[in-house]
Design an enzyme around this catalytic site. Structure first.
Site, PDB file in Angstrom:
ATOM      1  N   HIS A  36       0.832  -1.213   0.000  1.00  0.00           N
ATOM      2  CA  HIS A  36       0.000   0.000   0.000  1.00  0.00           C
ATOM      3  C   HIS A  36       0.866   1.264   0.000  1.00  0.00           C
ATOM      4  O   HIS A  36       0.436   2.316   0.466  1.00  0.00           O
ATOM      5  CB  HIS A  36      -0.983   0.009   1.182  1.00  0.00           C
ATOM      6  CG  HIS A  36      -2.025  -1.064   1.064  1.00  0.00           C
ATOM      7  ND1 HIS A  36      -3.172  -0.907   0.330  1.00  0.00           N
ATOM      8  CD2 HIS A  36      -2.057  -2.328   1.556  1.00  0.00           C
ATOM      9  CE1 HIS A  36      -3.891  -2.033   0.383  1.00  0.00           C
ATOM     10  NE2 HIS A  36      -3.226  -2.913   1.116  1.00  0.00           N
ATOM     11  N   ALA A 123      -5.397 -14.917  -4.561  1.00  0.00           N
ATOM     12  CA  ALA A 123      -4.363 -15.216  -3.571  1.00  0.00           C
ATOM     13  C   ALA A 123      -3.495 -13.998  -3.266  1.00  0.00           C
ATOM     14  O   ALA A 123      -2.554 -14.083  -2.490  1.00  0.00           O
ATOM     15  CB  ALA A 123      -3.487 -16.367  -4.068  1.00  0.00           C
ATOM     16  N   ASP A 173       1.823  -3.968  -9.337  1.00  0.00           N
ATOM     17  CA  ASP A 173       1.572  -5.296  -9.905  1.00  0.00           C
ATOM     18  C   ASP A 173       1.856  -5.330 -11.401  1.00  0.00           C
ATOM     19  O   ASP A 173       2.482  -6.258 -11.917  1.00  0.00           O
ATOM     20  CB  ASP A 173       0.116  -5.710  -9.662  1.00  0.00           C
ATOM     21  CG  ASP A 173      -0.242  -5.675  -8.193  1.00  0.00           C
ATOM     22  OD1 ASP A 173       0.661  -5.496  -7.361  1.00  0.00           O
ATOM     23  OD2 ASP A 173      -1.438  -5.815  -7.875  1.00  0.00           O
TER      24      ASP A 173
HETATM   25  C1  GLA Z   1      -2.857  -4.496  -4.875  1.00  0.00           C
HETATM   26  C2  GLA Z   1      -2.722  -3.328  -5.853  1.00  0.00           C
HETATM   27  C3  GLA Z   1      -1.310  -2.735  -5.808  1.00  0.00           C
HETATM   28  C4  GLA Z   1      -0.875  -2.439  -4.379  1.00  0.00           C
HETATM   29  C5  GLA Z   1      -1.149  -3.642  -3.460  1.00  0.00           C
HETATM   30  C6  GLA Z   1      -0.862  -3.329  -2.019  1.00  0.00           C
HETATM   31  O1  GLA Z   1      -2.084  -5.583  -5.270  1.00  0.00           O
HETATM   32  O2  GLA Z   1      -3.007  -3.743  -7.160  1.00  0.00           O
HETATM   33  O3  GLA Z   1      -1.241  -1.587  -6.608  1.00  0.00           O
HETATM   34  O4  GLA Z   1      -1.473  -1.277  -3.892  1.00  0.00           O
HETATM   35  O5  GLA Z   1      -2.478  -4.091  -3.561  1.00  0.00           O
HETATM   36  O6  GLA Z   1       0.492  -3.105  -1.830  1.00  0.00           O
END
Ligand code: GLA
Length: 386
Positions: A36, A123, A173
Site C-alpha cells: 500500500h 491469492a 503489480d
Molecule cells: C494491490 C494493488 C497494488 C498495491 C497492493 C498493495 O495488489 O493492485 O497496486 O497497492 O495491492 O500493496
C-alpha cells in the site's frame, strides 16, 4: 501443475479455425515488502514469479475480438469499436487493454484468443495484472512494432483497472509483471519510476507463501477507501507543509501536528504508510549486508501495521502469522492488498519442511480446510513464447 504452451495451444486450435497464432506470457508476483505504498508514491520491492498467464492470439481480419477463457470455459465476443465493452469481468480486462492501447495510437485489429493461468486466483499474487500485461505486451508486439516501452505497458494495465474494473490500484503489480527479471527482486520508486534490481539468492533462507484460500478481491473491497483516506491526510498535512505531495513525503511529527484535523482511522492508516515507506529502504540496506534477521523483523512489523493500523487483515491471516512466529520463522506478513490471500514467509532452510507441515496441520485443525503452500521461484516479466 505448471501451465505449458501446449495447454493453451491445444484449446486455441480446438475452439477456433484449427490454425495457430503467437503465444505470450506474463507473471504474477510476490512482494517482499512495501505494501500500500505504491499509490502513496513510496517504494515497493516485488519480484515476478514463475506462475502467470499464457495467451495465444491470431488476427482474424475483423474489428471483433473472439476470446476464450480456458479456465472458466467461457467465450465472449466484443467489438473493438464498442464504447461499453463486454459484461464478463475477465473479458473486460482484455477489452480495457485493447482500448487503452488504441488510445496510445496502436492500430489494434480484431483477433481470436484463448488464455489460461496458473496464478492462484484471489491469492494476492496479481492474476489480473498478469492478464493485463500479457495482452498489453502481445498487442504491442503484434500491432504496434513494439514502440511502447514496458513501463507504459504497465500503465495501460493500471488504467484498465481504474477505468474498466473500478479498482484505483497503484502501479506495483503491472510494473513487475512487465519488468520482472528472473532471480531478481525489483525495488521501484513509484514517484519517479526509478528501478533497481537486487539479486535474490538468500543464503540459507527461502520464501514460502501460505495461501489461506480466503478469497481476496479488490473490486468491491475497501481498497479504494484506503487510498482516499491516505490522500486526504496528505492534503491536510500539505496545508502546513506544502512540500508534502503525498504520504511518501510525510513523517510522524507532521502526522501528530494534524491529528485533531483527521479521523482516528485516517491517523492509523497514515502511521502505517509512513512506517512502511521507511521499512522498504531498511530492508534493501539489510539485504546488501545479508542481514536476513532485520529483513524478517521488518516483515513482522509490516504485518502488525497491516493488521492493526491499515486493517486489511482477517482472522485466518493473523493466525498464519502467529503460527509462523511460534515456529521460529524469520519473517512473515500478509502479501498484496490484503482482505484474504497469502502470507509471505522468510524461512531458514533447516526449518522450512517442518514449517510447511505444521502450518498446514494447525490451520486445518482450526478452520477445517488446508491452506496451500507455494514455493517461490523468481521468474521473468512479460515475454513472447513462440
Ligand atoms: C494491490 C494493488 C497494488 C498495491 C497492493 C498493495 O495488489 O493492485 O497496486 O497497492 O495491492 O500493496
Amino acid at each position: 501443475m505448471k501451465l505449458t504452451i501446449e495447454d493453451v495451444r491445444s484449446r486455441f486450435i480446438k475452439h477456433f479455425d484449427g490454425s495457430t497464432g503467437s503465444v505470450y506470457a506474463s507473471p504474477g508476483r510476490i512482494n517482499l515488502i512495501g505494501e500500500h505504498t505504491d499509490y502513496n508514491n513510496g517504494y515497493v520491492f516485488p519480484g515476478a514469479v514463475e506462475q502467470g498467464m499464457i495467451a495465444e492470439l491470431k488476427p482474424n481480419g475483423t474489428r471483433n475480438v473472439d476470446a476464450y477463457s480456458i479456465d472458466l470455459k467461457d467465450r465472449v465476443q466484443f467489438s473493438l469499436d464498442d464504447d461499453k465493452g463486454p459484461k464478463a469481468s475477465w473479458a473486460r480486462y482484455i477489452y480495457g487493454v485493447c482500448r487503452e492501447m488504441m488510445a496510445l495510437g496502436v492500430p489494434v485489429q480484431g483477433f481470436n484468443t484463448a488464455f489460461a493461468g496458473d496464478v492462484p486466483l484471489g491469492a494476492g499474487m496479481s492474476s489480473s495484472a498478469a492478464l493485463e500485461s500479457t495482452y498489453a505486451f502481445a498487442l504491442n508486439d503484434m500491432f504496434g512494432d513494439n514502440k511502447i516501452d514496458r513501463m507504459e505497458l504497465a500503465r495501460v494495465g493500471q488504467r484498465t483497472e481504474h477505468k474498466y474494473i473500478g479498482v484505483n490500484c497503484g502501479i506495483m503489480d503491472q510494473a513487475i509483471s512487465c519488468l520482472g527479471k528472473a532471480g531478481h527482486l525489483m525495488r521501484m520508486d513509484c514517484r519517479s519510476g526509478e528501478i533497481a534490481y537486487f539479486p535474490w539468492h538468500p543464503k540459507g533462507y527461502q520464501l514460502v507463501l501460505v495461501n489461506s484460500c480466503v478469497k481476496h478481491e479488490l473490486a468491491g473491497s475497501p481498497y479504494n477507501e484506503r487510498r482516499l483516506q491516505c490522500e486526504h491526510v496528505a492534503e491536510v498535512i500539505a496545508k502546513k507543509h506544502p512540500e508534502v505531495k503525498s504520504l511518501r513525503d510525510a513523517n510522524y511529527d507532521m502526522l501528530e501536528e494534524v491529528k485533531s484535523e483527521i479521523t482516528a482511522d485516517e491517523y492509523k492508516r497514515a502511521r502505517y504508510v509512513i512506517g512502511e515507506v521507511a521499512r522498504v529502504l531498511a530492508v534493501c540496506d539489510a539485504l546488501e549486508k545479508d542481514d536476513y534477521e532485520t529483513v524478517g523483523q521488518m516483515m513482522y512489523e509490516t504485518h502488525h501495521g497491516l493488521s492493526k493500523e491499515y486493517e486489511v487483515s482477517c482472522e485466518e491471516l493473523d493466525f498464519l502469522n502467529d503460527v509462523a512466529k511460534e515456529e521460529g520463522v524469520t519473517g512473515s506478513r500478509i502479501m498484496g492488498g490484503g482482505f484474504g490471500g497469502c502470507t509471505i514467509n522468510l524461512v531458514a532452510d533447516e526449518l522450512a519442511d517442518n514449517f510447511k507441515k505444521v502450518v498446514v496441520e494447525k490451520f486445518e485443525k482450526k478452520y477445517g480446510k488446508k491452506p496451500i503452500i507455494i514455493d517461490v521461484v523468481i521468474g521473468d516479466g512479460a515475454r513472447k513464447l513462440c
